[in-house]
Design a protein around this motif. Structure first.
Motif, mmCIF file in Angstrom:
data_model
loop_
_atom_site.group_PDB
_atom_site.id
_atom_site.type_symbol
_atom_site.label_atom_id
_atom_site.label_comp_id
_atom_site.label_asym_id
_atom_site.label_seq_id
_atom_site.Cartn_x
_atom_site.Cartn_y
_atom_site.Cartn_z
ATOM 1 N N GLY A 146 0.821 -1.198 0.000
ATOM 2 C CA GLY A 146 0.000 0.000 0.000
ATOM 3 C C GLY A 146 0.862 1.258 0.000
ATOM 4 N N PRO A 147 0.203 2.390 -0.028
ATOM 5 C CA PRO A 147 0.958 3.645 -0.019
ATOM 6 C C PRO A 147 1.660 3.848 1.324
ATOM 7 C CG PRO A 147 -1.390 4.058 0.206
ATOM 8 C CD PRO A 147 -1.235 2.599 -0.063
ATOM 9 N N SER A 148 2.777 4.524 1.282
ATOM 10 C CA SER A 148 3.485 4.806 2.526
ATOM 11 C C SER A 148 2.725 5.894 3.286
ATOM 12 C CB SER A 148 4.915 5.256 2.248
ATOM 13 O OG SER A 148 4.896 6.481 1.553
ATOM 14 N N PRO A 149 2.793 5.922 4.606
ATOM 15 C CA PRO A 149 2.069 6.927 5.388
ATOM 16 C C PRO A 149 2.421 8.362 4.972
ATOM 17 C CG PRO A 149 2.906 5.221 6.831
ATOM 18 C CD PRO A 149 3.466 4.964 5.454
ATOM 19 N N GLU A 150 3.620 8.586 4.515
ATOM 20 C CA GLU A 150 4.024 9.931 4.122
ATOM 21 C C GLU A 150 3.280 10.440 2.895
ATOM 22 O OE1 GLU A 150 6.539 7.388 4.152
ATOM 23 O OE2 GLU A 150 6.822 7.706 6.289
ATOM 24 N N THR A 151 2.790 9.533 2.051
ATOM 25 C CA THR A 151 2.093 9.947 0.826
ATOM 26 C C THR A 151 0.571 10.006 0.980
ATOM 27 O OG1 THR A 151 1.989 7.676 0.015
ATOM 28 C CG2 THR A 151 3.926 8.986 -0.612
ATOM 29 N N MET A 152 0.060 9.593 2.122
ATOM 30 C CA MET A 152 -1.392 9.579 2.328
ATOM 31 C C MET A 152 -1.852 10.940 2.837
ATOM 32 S SD MET A 152 -1.751 5.780 3.968
ATOM 33 C CE MET A 152 -3.443 5.989 4.380
#
Length: 63
Positions: free
Chosen positions: A53-59
């Protein structure tokens, strides 16, 4: 499938080289009676199926 359409000729693959060997092995046993030649190789990355999934930094809304 052949029982549903008895008059239709069937064509099966002889070789398979795209899927992870563990994935195509299921189809080979279920539909090809172990006659399919599996040419793909397992990659050392781990399991044949995974989700990244997307990394937390990109959410949005998390930073």
């Amino acid at each position: 499938m052949a029982g549903l359409f008895p008059g239709i000729p069937k064509t099966l693959l002889r070789e398979h080289y795209r899927c992870h060997p563990q994935i195509i092995d299921f189809c080979n046993r279920k539909f090809y009676h172990n006659q399919l030649i599996i040419l793909s190789e397992a990659q050392p990355a781990g399991s044949p199926c995974s989700f990244t999934g997307p990394s937390p930094e990109t959410m949005r809304g998390t930073g």
